[in-house]
Scaffold this motif. Sequence first.
Motif, mmCIF file in Angstrom:
data_model
loop_
_atom_site.group_PDB
_atom_site.id
_atom_site.type_symbol
_atom_site.label_atom_id
_atom_site.label_comp_id
_atom_site.label_asym_id
_atom_site.label_seq_id
_atom_site.Cartn_x
_atom_site.Cartn_y
_atom_site.Cartn_z
ATOM 1 N N SER A 1 0.961 -1.276 -0.005
ATOM 2 C CA SER A 1 -0.036 0.180 0.060
ATOM 3 C C SER A 1 0.769 1.272 0.090
ATOM 4 N N VAL B 1 -7.831 0.345 2.294
ATOM 5 C CA VAL B 1 -7.393 -0.988 2.502
ATOM 6 C C VAL B 1 -8.440 -1.889 3.298
ATOM 7 N N CYS C 1 0.948 6.375 1.288
ATOM 8 C CA CYS C 1 0.341 5.275 1.581
ATOM 9 C C CYS C 1 -1.233 5.482 1.034
ATOM 10 N N VAL C 2 -1.903 4.280 0.458
ATOM 11 C CA VAL C 2 -3.210 4.166 0.400
ATOM 12 C C VAL C 2 -3.935 4.386 1.686
ATOM 13 N N CYS D 1 -3.367 1.438 -8.997
ATOM 14 C CA CYS D 1 -3.445 0.783 -7.710
ATOM 15 C C CYS D 1 -4.708 -0.300 -7.564
#
Length: 219
Positions: free
Chosen positions: A161, A194, A188-189, A219
């Motif tokens: 991520s 997530v 980061c995601v 992504c």
Amino acid sequence: MDFNRHIAQELQASRGSPSVPASDTTLEQKFQCHSQCIFAIAWISDRLLCATSGDQTTVIYDIETGDEIDLLRGHTMSVRSVCKLYYSTNVLATGGRDSIINIYDRRYSKKQGALHPISSIACAHISSTALQKSARKDTRSVTAVEFQDEHNLYSCACADSALKVWDLRYTYSRLNTNHIPKPKRMFCVPIDDVKSINRLAGFSDMKMDSNRMILFANC
């Protein structure tokens, strides 16, 4: 694996223009590249093409003759990504399933017929979280690398991520695989995204614009 020379020439001719019609594409010549599947290719110059493979090597080919120009070693698993420093035909970076990023300079002398890294980043995308520790090794793969300039290299992986920026002026230890290196910056995601998909999230590829200011990532 066979590489279609004519397809490479068509792709080269069509950069910056609409795609070449399928009816105009014919097989003129092919040559053997790697013993296993090819994961990524990158242009080094108008005549030189670089290809990474599951055989743990990266090879630079002359597309006119099919000759192997340079062999790059330094990974212990499949090599998943490659890029060159945009204004140079000598400096390249590769990322592998072993979570290692290697930097090569073609001006350096070869050892046993191959180029070896002048710098490496081990454990580039191995997370310290329990979720990552329980994941399969192939989730650590470095799926893309991209130079911003001679000092900054972006990387991403298939399941941590994160987009990471590495300062190439810093010496990262290749041998210390128990230490997770610290990048210069990391994006980061969002954690909520997530959690919503209930699995590890990562990136499949990324590219910079021609001004080296905007980064696009899948992504």
